[in-house]
Motif scaffolding. Structure first.
Motif, PDB file in Angstrom:
ATOM      1  N   LYS A  76       0.838  -1.197   0.000  1.00  0.00           N
ATOM      2  CA  LYS A  76       0.000   0.000   0.000  1.00  0.00           C
ATOM      3  C   LYS A  76       0.877   1.254   0.000  1.00  0.00           C
ATOM      4  O   LYS A  76       0.585   2.235  -0.684  1.00  0.00           O
ATOM      5  CB  LYS A  76      -0.914   0.008   1.221  1.00  0.00           C
ATOM      6  CG  LYS A  76      -1.996  -1.059   1.217  1.00  0.00           C
ATOM      7  CD  LYS A  76      -2.819  -0.981   2.501  1.00  0.00           C
ATOM      8  CE  LYS A  76      -3.878  -2.076   2.563  1.00  0.00           C
ATOM      9  NZ  LYS A  76      -4.644  -2.030   3.835  1.00  0.00           N
ATOM     10  N   SER A  77       1.951   1.194   0.775  1.00  0.00           N
ATOM     11  CA  SER A  77       2.879   2.325   0.828  1.00  0.00           C
ATOM     12  C   SER A  77       3.533   2.548  -0.530  1.00  0.00           C
ATOM     13  O   SER A  77       3.696   3.685  -0.973  1.00  0.00           O
ATOM     14  CB  SER A  77       3.949   2.074   1.896  1.00  0.00           C
ATOM     15  OG  SER A  77       4.909   3.098   1.909  1.00  0.00           O
ATOM     16  N   ALA A  78       3.900   1.456  -1.198  1.00  0.00           N
ATOM     17  CA  ALA A  78       4.519   1.558  -2.522  1.00  0.00           C
ATOM     18  C   ALA A  78       3.555   2.199  -3.524  1.00  0.00           C
ATOM     19  O   ALA A  78       3.963   3.018  -4.355  1.00  0.00           O
ATOM     20  CB  ALA A  78       4.937   0.178  -3.012  1.00  0.00           C
ATOM     21  N   ASN A  79       2.282   1.854  -3.416  1.00  0.00           N
ATOM     22  CA  ASN A  79       1.285   2.448  -4.316  1.00  0.00           C
ATOM     23  C   ASN A  79       1.160   3.948  -4.087  1.00  0.00           C
ATOM     24  O   ASN A  79       1.037   4.731  -5.042  1.00  0.00           O
ATOM     25  CB  ASN A  79      -0.075   1.788  -4.101  1.00  0.00           C
ATOM     26  CG  ASN A  79      -0.119   0.361  -4.617  1.00  0.00           C
ATOM     27  OD1 ASN A  79       0.655  -0.007  -5.502  1.00  0.00           O
ATOM     28  ND2 ASN A  79      -1.009  -0.444  -4.063  1.00  0.00           N
ATOM     29  N   LEU A  80       1.215   4.369  -2.816  1.00  0.00           N
ATOM     30  CA  LEU A  80       1.144   5.801  -2.513  1.00  0.00           C
ATOM     31  C   LEU A  80       2.371   6.536  -3.050  1.00  0.00           C
ATOM     32  O   LEU A  80       2.270   7.654  -3.564  1.00  0.00           O
ATOM     33  CB  LEU A  80       1.036   6.020  -1.000  1.00  0.00           C
ATOM     34  CG  LEU A  80      -0.339   5.783  -0.374  1.00  0.00           C
ATOM     35  CD1 LEU A  80      -0.255   5.949   1.140  1.00  0.00           C
ATOM     36  CD2 LEU A  80      -1.374   6.749  -0.943  1.00  0.00           C
ATOM     37  N   GLN A  81       3.538   5.905  -2.954  1.00  0.00           N
ATOM     38  CA  GLN A  81       4.766   6.520  -3.468  1.00  0.00           C
ATOM     39  C   GLN A  81       4.709   6.660  -4.985  1.00  0.00           C
ATOM     40  O   GLN A  81       5.157   7.658  -5.549  1.00  0.00           O
ATOM     41  CB  GLN A  81       5.973   5.685  -3.048  1.00  0.00           C
ATOM     42  CG  GLN A  81       6.269   5.763  -1.555  1.00  0.00           C
ATOM     43  CD  GLN A  81       7.379   4.823  -1.126  1.00  0.00           C
ATOM     44  OE1 GLN A  81       7.685   3.851  -1.820  1.00  0.00           O
ATOM     45  NE2 GLN A  81       7.977   5.108   0.013  1.00  0.00           N
TER      46      GLN A  81
END
Length: 281
Positions: free
Chosen positions: A163-168
């Protein structure tokens, strides 16, 4: 988005929250050492009381972090109050919950090795009697539950990381990428500000989710192990946290001459002194 002035104020609150927690941990270490030293295997009441208080204190800390992160989240992902060493070890603004279980495995292996050495050297068996039920005494049922918890926690960590990677990746999306390409300086663009606000809100949600996983992992570990084992685990984890903070500070002071005294001032020196002792334990 918060103004630069209010952002500074929020960061100071976050910093104060962190050092307050470090001070509380120093107190926890003293309490754990005392209760383990005086423990008798027939009376777990005091141990359970201390362990329960520590678990509750950690829950309060994560809730306070969550409240502060909703006001401004960015500081938690590269805290100014941490050393570079600590920031390099961060996952979603804190430690990986799976590292809690690695501490258990380390204690189990270390204590088992010590007991084996004592047996081979025919050391008096009563040497460790006052620590009956220690981490080296984990039984098969406990180990199975801890292993299952470990796998479950890693799976949840991976989901949060994705999820964090998608936000980045979203940072390179519209309108931010187009605005950055079209102008030399991005300043005051409403669309960009809204996009960055949305990104930070998303990161705050993920950090809260990560903190909940940290707390739930701690709580479940305490449920699986005995009161003595829980106290040993908590003592090891807190010593590790405080020691890493001190080791990172000392390394930066040695390399760059940038001594940091705010931690000692915030904790009244208790955390620093304990971490110095912990480094030799």
């Amino acid at each position: 988005m918060a103004t630069s002035s209010s952002s500074c104020e929020i960061e100071q609150l976050q910093k104060g929250c962190y050092y307050e927690w470090m001070s509380v941990q120093a107190t926890h270490i003293v309490d754990l050492k005392e209760v383990l030293t005086s423990h008798r295997s027939k009376d777990d009441h005091k141990l359970e009381e201390v362990v329960g208080k520590i678990v509750n204190d950690f829950q309060k800390y994560t809730e306070k972090r969550s409240e502060l992160s909703r006001r401004s989240c960015s500081s938690y992902f590269a805290p100014s109050w941490n050393s570079s060493l600590e920031n390099g070890l961060l996952w979603m603004g804190g430690c990986r919950p799976s590292s809690f279980i690695r501490v258990i495995y380390s204690l189990f292996g270390s204590q088992a090795e010590t007991q084996l050495s004592q047996y081979l050297l025919k050391v008096d068996e009563n040497v460790e009697e006052n620590h009956g039920g220690s981490m080296s005494d984990l039984n098969a049922t406990q180990l199975v539950k801890i292993n299952e918890l470990h796998m479950n926690v890693i799976e949840k960590e991976d989901k949060i990381t994705k999820k964090s990677a998608n936000l980045q990746e979203d940072v390179a999306d519209m309108p931010i990428a187009i605005a950055a390409y079209a102008t030399d300086l991005v300043d005051g663009d409403v669309l960009v500000e809204d996009a960055l606000d949305k990104h930070e809100e998303g990161m705050a949600v993920l950090m809260t989710e990560a903190d909940k996983l940290r707390f739930e992992t701690l709580r479940k570990i305490v449920e699986v192990v005995t009161p003595v084992q829980a106290a040993e685990f908590l003592l090891a984890g807190k010593r590790l946290h405080i020691s890493l903070h001190e080791w990172g500070r000392v390394r930066e002071e040695r390399r760059f001459g940038c001594a940091r005294t705010d931690a000692a001032a915030a904790t009244g020196g208790a955390g620093t002194e304990e971490s110095k002792r912990s480094a030799t334990c």
